[in-house]
Design a protein around this motif. Structure first.
Motif, mmCIF file in Angstrom:
data_model
loop_
_atom_site.group_PDB
_atom_site.id
_atom_site.type_symbol
_atom_site.label_atom_id
_atom_site.label_comp_id
_atom_site.label_asym_id
_atom_site.label_seq_id
_atom_site.Cartn_x
_atom_site.Cartn_y
_atom_site.Cartn_z
ATOM 1 N N GLY A 67 81.535 -39.887 -58.500
ATOM 2 C CA GLY A 67 81.230 -40.658 -59.687
ATOM 3 C C GLY A 67 80.590 -39.825 -60.788
ATOM 4 O O GLY A 67 80.336 -38.622 -60.631
ATOM 5 N N PRO A 68 80.287 -40.466 -61.912
ATOM 6 C CA PRO A 68 79.828 -39.733 -63.102
ATOM 7 C C PRO A 68 78.449 -39.104 -62.956
ATOM 8 O O PRO A 68 78.106 -38.217 -63.734
ATOM 9 C CB PRO A 68 79.822 -40.806 -64.194
ATOM 10 C CG PRO A 68 79.714 -42.107 -63.468
ATOM 11 C CD PRO A 68 80.455 -41.912 -62.183
ATOM 12 N N GLU A 69 77.654 -39.544 -61.983
ATOM 13 C CA GLU A 69 76.311 -38.985 -61.811
ATOM 14 C C GLU A 69 76.242 -37.985 -60.665
ATOM 15 O O GLU A 69 75.156 -37.563 -60.270
ATOM 16 C CB GLU A 69 75.301 -40.113 -61.575
ATOM 17 C CG GLU A 69 75.161 -41.081 -62.729
ATOM 18 C CD GLU A 69 74.598 -40.437 -63.986
ATOM 19 O OE1 GLU A 69 73.924 -39.390 -63.867
ATOM 20 O OE2 GLU A 69 74.821 -40.965 -65.084
ATOM 21 N N SER A 70 77.383 -37.602 -60.142
ATOM 22 C CA SER A 70 77.385 -36.687 -58.990
ATOM 23 C C SER A 70 77.088 -35.267 -59.422
ATOM 24 O O SER A 70 77.221 -34.892 -60.601
ATOM 25 C CB SER A 70 78.747 -36.729 -58.289
ATOM 26 O OG SER A 70 79.745 -36.128 -59.095
ATOM 27 N N LEU A 71 76.696 -34.456 -58.465
ATOM 28 C CA LEU A 71 76.371 -33.054 -58.737
ATOM 29 C C LEU A 71 77.555 -32.320 -59.356
ATOM 30 O O LEU A 71 77.408 -31.602 -60.354
ATOM 31 C CB LEU A 71 75.921 -32.381 -57.445
ATOM 32 C CG LEU A 71 75.471 -30.920 -57.495
ATOM 33 C CD1 LEU A 71 74.465 -30.641 -56.380
ATOM 34 C CD2 LEU A 71 76.640 -29.962 -57.344
ATOM 35 N N LEU A 72 78.758 -32.490 -58.781
ATOM 36 C CA LEU A 72 79.914 -31.745 -59.283
ATOM 37 C C LEU A 72 80.378 -32.245 -60.635
ATOM 38 O O LEU A 72 80.993 -31.486 -61.399
ATOM 39 C CB LEU A 72 81.061 -31.807 -58.273
ATOM 40 C CG LEU A 72 80.933 -30.920 -57.049
ATOM 41 C CD1 LEU A 72 82.153 -31.046 -56.156
ATOM 42 C CD2 LEU A 72 80.712 -29.457 -57.427
ATOM 43 N N THR A 73 80.108 -33.517 -60.966
ATOM 44 C CA THR A 73 80.463 -34.007 -62.291
ATOM 45 C C THR A 73 79.455 -33.549 -63.331
ATOM 46 O O THR A 73 79.823 -33.110 -64.430
ATOM 47 C CB THR A 73 80.558 -35.539 -62.285
ATOM 48 O OG1 THR A 73 81.562 -35.952 -61.355
ATOM 49 C CG2 THR A 73 80.929 -36.071 -63.663
#
Length: 572
Positions: free
Chosen positions: A208-214
């Motif tokens: 999702g938009p708050e993930s580390l990779l994003t």
């Protein structure tokens, strides 16, 4: 809890047809949860397990692929919806579950309820506690049994969806139980990963938009560029939904610089849990992996705060609030990751608010599931399966930018050299480039001041005899002549023995002593020692005594002697 529809039958009664258990799956993450529960039915021929894919999920393609690859029998959705099932297991209440007939058991698909997704269900309610998904159209609970991991989760369920409380049961967490059962495999996992004495730093990214990779897609590569290879090993855990959304090919493409620098990438099933067992520190966003790490009392470092997705006051919110913060630039990584833990209780206290009954999930759930099936449970207690799957061990990088520090300025032995090896694309100034012949690209091989190769044994297959061998001495001569930047060429003959020749000198043998302390023997990559030898010989003749190579703070003694005929003549 509803009474079983048929009289209970004992494990010895083979006259009844098998009970049908349907595992209703919407995503790979939910599938993996259910697989961790299935040992409750191991060895019982009275139970028949089948799978179906619940339509409507953006992550259903990988879920179907995971089911098919497991070899399980899969029913099409129309077929599953057309018949009644003795028991339906699911780890996600969303989708068209109401179309399935039979008592349903709902398990969480994460470590509690720490995330709220604004684009589905009721805004701001924790995912998994939303009445929009937990109740039927006539306001009845969808689940005959709602298995939860902690009493606090029951209280939160009652607050957000009161009708569902009656079906709630505190049962612990089957996935955590597998991890706890595997703690004694830590050393074996680290050996398989090639971790050695390095600090294994596990990066964890949810979806999702708050993930580390994003939020910070370059973080794995930035950490690889700042953390010395011989002191740290990096690994990455990616949520199965992110694997589904991005695809393994695209994910590997985006991570290629970090993978080439030695990053370990976990697969989407149990490999992530094995990394937690093997790991030393977890760098995380607000995904569930952090709470599983806390259950093992691993240090947790936060790099994201979860934004609007993080549920205030949840166990995850309390864990992240107390965790040290990592600058996404990675500039403070070494200081943050090696900082001593503050006095007082560790991270486990945050997990204790998310997990109850450690080690007892299958023993608690088994009788409940068998009661719903109308069967007497087997006398043998159900036990979780220990973790077995591990990510593939990473390949050693083919080239390094080598930072060298001499000891004279500190009043130490001038024949002590400290080595830090980083990826060739690091932005830190370095002393020389070291490249492995046959694996590094031609540009790196031509630019490397130190060029080395690793000797191989004789091949047993008859087809492999049709090739031309060369001696180590011949290869040293050719390497120095054919590579413009090469000043030192070397052959790693064994973990403790190397053959080395400078451009303007004769070949000699380097004997490497392992480091011995406190009953343990520690070895290092001989190529790291070769960089220390190269740096020392660049300042003058070979030392009279042993050269001390300090790698990850550990001293290794290297003895330089005249090359023997056996070493010179070894085939490479």
């Amino acid at each position: 809890m509803p009474a079983p529809a048929t009289p209970a039958t004992s494990p010895d009664d083979e006259s009844q047809p098998p009970r049908d258990v349907l595992l209703a799956v919407r995503s790979a993450a939910a599938l993996h949860r259910l697989l961790d529960l299935l040992p409750v039915f191991d060895g019982d021929a009275r139970v028949r397990c089948r799978f179906t894919l619940v339509p409507g999920s953006a992550f259903d393609a990988d879920a179907l692929s995971a089911v098919v690859s497991s070899g399980a029998r899969c029913l099409s959705w129309p077929e599953a919806a057309s018949r009644r099932h003795d028991l339906i297991l699911t780890a996600n209440p969303k989708g068209e579950l109401a179309a399935l007939r039979g008592p349903k058991v709902l398990l969480p698909h994460g470590a509690g309820f720490n995330k709220a997704l604004a684009d589905e269900g009721s805004p701001h309610l924790p995912s998994g506690l939303d009445p929009a998904f937990l109740l039927t159209e006539d306001a009845r609970p969808i689940a005959a049994l709602h298995a939860l991991a902690h009493p606090d989760q029951v209280a939160r369920l009652a607050a957000h969806c009161p009708p569902a409380e009656a079906a709630a049961l505190v049962a612990g967490d089957p996935t955590l139980d597998r991890i706890l059962l595997s703690l004694d495999r830590r050393e074996a996992f680290r050996r398989a990963l090639g971790t050695g004495s390095r600090r294994l730093v596990v990066l964890s990214s949810t979806w999702g938009p708050e993930s580390l990779l994003t939020r910070h897609p370059g973080l794995p590569a930035r950490l690889a560029a700042r953390l010395p290879h011989d002191a740290y090993q990096l690994a990455l855990v990616v949520h199965p939904n992110e694997y589904s959304r991005t695809g393994s090919f695209e994910l590997a493409r985006r991570l290629r610089p970090a993978l080439d620098a030695g990053l370990v990438l976990a697969g989407p099933f149990e490999e992530w849990a094995a990394l937690l067992v093997a790991g030393d520190t977890v760098v995380t966003d607000h995904g569930s992996t952090a709470l599983y790490a806390a259950a093992l009392d691993r240090p947790v470092v936060a790099v994201c705060d979860g934004g609007g997705e993080l549920v205030p006051g949840s166990p995850m919110a309390r864990l992240l609030a107390a965790a040290p913060r990592l600058d996404p630039s990675g500039d403070d990584a070494a200081a943050v990751l090696t900082a001593p833990a503050p006095p007082g209780p560790g991270t486990r206290r945050f997990a204790e608010a998310a997990f109850a009954l450690p080690g007892e999930a299958l023993a608690t759930l088994g009788p409940e599931l068998y009661a719903l099936l109308g069967l007497v449970p087997p006398a043998r207690p159900a036990r979780p399966r220990p973790l077995t799957a591990l990510p593939a061990a990473p390949r050693t990088p083919a080239a390094f930018a080598v930072l060298v520090r001499r000891a004279e300025s500190n009043g130490e032995d001038p024949d002590t050299v400290t080595i830090d090896r980083l990826p060739p694309w690091t932005d830190r100034p370095y002393h020389h480039l070291a490249a492995e012949y046959g694996r590094a690209g031609i540009r790196q091989a031509q630019s490397a001041a130190l060029l080395y190769r690793r000797a191989t044994g004789a091949a047993a297959a008859p087809d492999a005899w049709h090739h031309e061998d060369r001696t180590a001495a011949d290869w040293l001569d050719e390497a120095l002549a054919d590579h413009l930047g090469c000043r030192t060429a070397a052959v790693v003959l064994s973990p403790t023995r190397c053959l080395v020749r400078r451009l303007d000198g004769d070949p000699f043998t380097v004997l490497i002593e392992p480091h011995r302390a406190a009953g343990r023997v520690r070895r290092t990559d001989p190529a790291a020692v070769l960089s220390a030898v190269h740096a020392r010989l660049g300042t003058g003749p070979a030392p009279d005594g042993p050269l001390t190579c300090r790698i990850d703070g550990t001293p290794y003694r290297a003895h330089l002697t005249m090359a023997t005929e056996a070493d010179l003549g070894q085939l490479v």
